[in-house]
Design a protein around this motif. Structure first.
Motif, PDB file in Angstrom:
ATOM      1  N   LEU A 252       1.071  -1.363   0.263  1.00 21.09           N
ATOM      2  CA  LEU A 252      -0.031   0.540   0.545  1.00 21.09           C
ATOM      3  C   LEU A 252       0.604   1.646  -0.219  1.00 21.09           C
ATOM      4  N   VAL A 253       2.391   1.241   0.420  1.00 17.87           N
ATOM      5  CA  VAL A 253       2.476   2.271   0.872  1.00 17.87           C
ATOM      6  C   VAL A 253       3.835   2.397  -1.002  1.00 17.87           C
ATOM      7  N   PHE A 254       4.060   1.742  -1.111  1.00 19.27           N
ATOM      8  CA  PHE A 254       4.383   2.120  -2.196  1.00 19.27           C
ATOM      9  C   PHE A 254       3.735   1.811  -3.600  1.00 19.27           C
ATOM     10  N   GLN A 255       2.258   1.669  -3.545  1.00 18.64           N
ATOM     11  CA  GLN A 255       1.307   2.411  -4.425  1.00 18.64           C
ATOM     12  C   GLN A 255       1.121   3.730  -4.481  1.00 18.64           C
ATOM     13  N   ALA A 256       0.926   3.919  -3.475  1.00 22.51           N
ATOM     14  CA  ALA A 256       0.348   5.212  -2.310  1.00 22.51           C
ATOM     15  C   ALA A 256       1.349   6.225  -2.983  1.00 22.51           C
ATOM     16  N   SER A 257       2.379   6.176  -2.474  1.00 22.91           N
ATOM     17  CA  SER A 257       3.990   6.929  -2.906  1.00 22.91           C
ATOM     18  C   SER A 257       4.481   7.248  -4.622  1.00 22.91           C
ATOM     19  N   ASN A 258       3.856   6.019  -5.264  1.00 27.36           N
ATOM     20  CA  ASN A 258       3.228   6.555  -6.667  1.00 27.36           C
ATOM     21  C   ASN A 258       2.775   6.887  -7.395  1.00 27.36           C
ATOM     22  N   LEU A 259       1.220   6.996  -6.296  1.00 25.72           N
ATOM     23  CA  LEU A 259      -0.037   7.926  -7.270  1.00 25.72           C
ATOM     24  C   LEU A 259       0.221   9.192  -6.342  1.00 25.72           C
ATOM     25  N   GLN A 260       0.801   9.418  -5.080  1.00 25.92           N
ATOM     26  CA  GLN A 260       0.941  10.270  -3.533  1.00 25.92           C
ATOM     27  C   GLN A 260       0.021  10.500  -3.805  1.00 25.92           C
ATOM     28  N   GLN A 261      -0.790  10.011  -3.137  1.00 23.09           N
ATOM     29  CA  GLN A 261      -2.036   9.893  -2.476  1.00 23.09           C
ATOM     30  C   GLN A 261      -1.248   9.426  -0.991  1.00 23.09           C
ATOM     31  N   VAL A 262      -0.952  11.082  -0.128  1.00 23.26           N
ATOM     32  CA  VAL A 262      -1.025  11.494   0.730  1.00 23.26           C
ATOM     33  C   VAL A 262      -1.707  10.827   1.593  1.00 23.26           C
ATOM     34  N   PRO A 263      -3.155  10.905   2.073  1.00 20.68           N
ATOM     35  CA  PRO A 263      -3.838  10.271   3.029  1.00 20.68           C
ATOM     36  C   PRO A 263      -3.288   9.263   3.493  1.00 20.68           C
ATOM     37  N   THR A 264      -3.832   8.032   2.147  1.00 18.32           N
ATOM     38  CA  THR A 264      -2.803   6.731   2.113  1.00 18.32           C
ATOM     39  C   THR A 264      -1.306   6.111   2.838  1.00 18.32           C
ATOM     40  N   LEU A 265      -0.654   7.168   2.482  1.00 16.92           N
ATOM     41  CA  LEU A 265       0.476   7.415   3.488  1.00 16.92           C
ATOM     42  C   LEU A 265       0.189   6.824   4.874  1.00 16.92           C
ATOM     43  N   VAL A 266      -0.380   8.448   5.060  1.00 17.48           N
ATOM     44  CA  VAL A 266      -0.715   8.924   6.565  1.00 17.48           C
ATOM     45  C   VAL A 266      -1.634   7.508   7.405  1.00 17.48           C
ATOM     46  N   VAL A 267      -2.021   6.359   6.845  1.00 13.10           N
ATOM     47  CA  VAL A 267      -2.744   6.024   7.227  1.00 13.10           C
ATOM     48  C   VAL A 267      -1.727   4.324   7.278  1.00 13.10           C
ATOM     49  N   CYS A 268      -0.866   4.621   6.211  1.00 10.76           N
ATOM     50  CA  CYS A 268      -0.109   2.821   6.478  1.00 10.76           C
ATOM     51  C   CYS A 268       1.149   3.206   7.765  1.00 10.76           C
ATOM     52  N   ILE A 269       1.514   4.713   7.649  1.00 12.99           N
ATOM     53  CA  ILE A 269       2.219   5.058   9.506  1.00 12.99           C
ATOM     54  C   ILE A 269       1.598   5.122  10.334  1.00 12.99           C
ATOM     55  N   ILE A 270       0.362   5.219  10.695  1.00 12.08           N
ATOM     56  CA  ILE A 270       0.103   4.792  11.612  1.00 12.08           C
ATOM     57  C   ILE A 270      -0.559   3.535  12.054  1.00 12.08           C
ATOM     58  N   ILE A 271      -0.869   3.016  11.424  1.00 12.55           N
ATOM     59  CA  ILE A 271      -0.720   1.512  10.602  1.00 12.55           C
ATOM     60  C   ILE A 271       0.754   0.203  11.625  1.00 12.55           C
ATOM     61  N   TYR A 272       1.012   0.962  11.354  1.00 11.79           N
ATOM     62  CA  TYR A 272       2.739   1.130  11.603  1.00 11.79           C
ATOM     63  C   TYR A 272       2.388   1.154  13.161  1.00 11.79           C
ATOM     64  N   ALA A 273       2.896   2.429  13.467  1.00 11.77           N
ATOM     65  CA  ALA A 273       2.670   2.538  14.660  1.00 11.77           C
ATOM     66  C   ALA A 273       1.880   1.613  15.619  1.00 11.77           C
ATOM     67  N   LEU A 274       0.552   1.427  14.845  1.00 10.91           N
ATOM     68  CA  LEU A 274      -0.078   0.544  16.428  1.00 10.91           C
ATOM     69  C   LEU A 274       0.219  -0.518  16.068  1.00 10.91           C
ATOM     70  N   LEU A 275       1.109  -1.911  15.177  1.00 12.37           N
ATOM     71  CA  LEU A 275       1.832  -2.561  14.993  1.00 12.37           C
ATOM     72  C   LEU A 275       2.809  -2.699  15.945  1.00 12.37           C
ATOM     73  N   GLY A 276       3.522  -1.724  16.353  1.00 10.68           N
ATOM     74  CA  GLY A 276       4.936  -1.307  17.173  1.00 10.68           C
ATOM     75  C   GLY A 276       3.774  -1.196  18.566  1.00 10.68           C
ATOM     76  N   ILE A 277       3.060  -0.323  18.983  1.00 15.17           N
ATOM     77  CA  ILE A 277       2.667  -0.439  20.092  1.00 15.17           C
ATOM     78  C   ILE A 277       1.981  -1.428  20.245  1.00 15.17           C
ATOM     79  N   SER A 278       1.393  -1.862  19.963  1.00 10.90           N
ATOM     80  CA  SER A 278       0.272  -3.768  20.450  1.00 10.90           C
ATOM     81  C   SER A 278       2.053  -4.984  20.636  1.00 10.90           C
ATOM     82  N   ALA A 279       2.873  -5.361  20.191  1.00 14.10           N
ATOM     83  CA  ALA A 279       3.784  -5.454  19.921  1.00 14.10           C
ATOM     84  C   ALA A 279       4.496  -5.167  21.290  1.00 14.10           C
ATOM     85  N   ASP A 280       4.702  -3.819  21.604  1.00 20.51           N
ATOM     86  CA  ASP A 280       4.800  -3.857  23.490  1.00 20.51           C
ATOM     87  C   ASP A 280       4.143  -3.794  24.145  1.00 20.51           C
TER      88      ASP A 280
END
Length: 300
Positions: A252-280
């Motif tokens: 999703l990050v690769f697709q959004a970066s190619n299409l310059q979909q900033v909202p999708t990039l932000v969603v992916c970043i938030i998901i990565y952050a939630l994965l990290g806090i869930s692991a902790d």
């Protein structure tokens, strides 16, 4: 004659020395009833609601600042999407694309890589911590290996393992190996020798000694290493999913970066952050149930 069996000195201690008694004053006997008992106030912890509210203060402040800067146009939407646009992108991904499936694939990659790297690091840490020969053979090489940045291995892993799942999982395993190794070896090395010798007098030898005595005593350091490794596994996941990922959050990050979909990039970043806090949170839950006695020994 004055009874000098129990006298009280200037600081209230029981004594039999007449020289400590003031001149012209007869010494008085002291009993345990005359001693003042210190009053120790039990520390009152915050309620669960208060704790959750305090933990939410900083994320709420960041969210408000994000809303303010993007809503007023200080940061244009081409650089950072507004919370509303990010929410709409999340809803679209959730109902029109397989977002939950992508999250599961990314979480599985991080989990399998953590299991492999953490397991190997734990074994190496126990070996190095227990045996001087293991430390002489392995420690210097692993310390040197620790300083190498794991993203530098991406292209080598593509050559060695291709662009499939093996390269992604092994890169995560490589990143999580050294944190677990360092904490496990340090924890095993710092186990009290007297406790080990006492266990040996009761007949514990070999694997039973390691499993029943050494590992439990080194468990705080081992779980601390697991906590570090779990966080690093999410960071390594971001790099691993740059290896031609067709599924997962990285796709999703690769697709959004190619299409310059900033909202999708932000969603992916938030998901990565939630994965990290869930692991902790998962590791801290394991720590709470595996070491219930630690809460009574902690400073707070």
């Amino acid at each position: 004659m004055t009874d000098v069996s129990h006298l009280t000195d200037k600081v209230g201690l029981t004594t039999t020395d007449l020289t400590l008694a003031p001149r012209g004053v007869a010494p008085t006997p002291v009993t345990t009833a005359d001693l003042v008992r210190p009053i120790v106030k039990a520390s009152r912890g915050r309620s669960r609601r208060a704790t959750l509210a305090l933990r939410a203060v900083l994320p709420a402040a960041i969210f408000c600042l994000w809303w303010l800067l993007t809503g007023t146009g200080v940061i244009p939407g081409t650089q950072l999407s507004t919370p509303a646009a990010t929410w709409h992108a999340f809803v679209f991904l959730l109902f029109h694309q397989d977002l939950l499936g992508d999250i599961g694939i990314s979480a599985a990659r991080a989990g399998v890589g953590l299991l492999i790297g953490g397991g190997v690091g734990l074994i190496l840490g126990v070996v190095v911590g227990l045996f001087a020969l293991g430390e002489e053979l392995l420690d210097s090489s692993l310390q040197m290996f620790r300083t190498l940045p794991y993203p530098a291995f991406i292209f080598l892993f593509i050559i060695w393992f291709g662009i499939g799942e093996n390269a992604k999982v092994l890169l995560i395993a490589l990143a999580t190996l050294t944190p677990m190794y360092l904490n496990a070896s340090n924890g095993v090395r710092n186990v009290d020798r007297r406790v080990v010798e006492a266990a040996r007098t009761f007949g514990l030898r070999g694997w039973r000694l390691v499993r029943q005595v050494i590992i439990p005593l080194a468990l705080p350091s081992i779980l601390n290493g697991l906590r570090f490794a779990a966080g690093i596994s999410v960071v390594a996941l971001v790099f691993a999913e740059t290896i031609a990922a067709s599924l997962g959050i990285g796709a999703l990050v690769f697709q959004a970066s190619n299409l310059q979909q900033v909202p999708t990039l932000v969603v992916c970043i938030i998901i990565y952050a939630l994965l990290g806090i869930s692991a902790d949170i998962l590791v801290r839950t394991i720590e709470r149930f595996s070491m219930p006695w630690r809460r009574h020994l902690a400073v707070r």
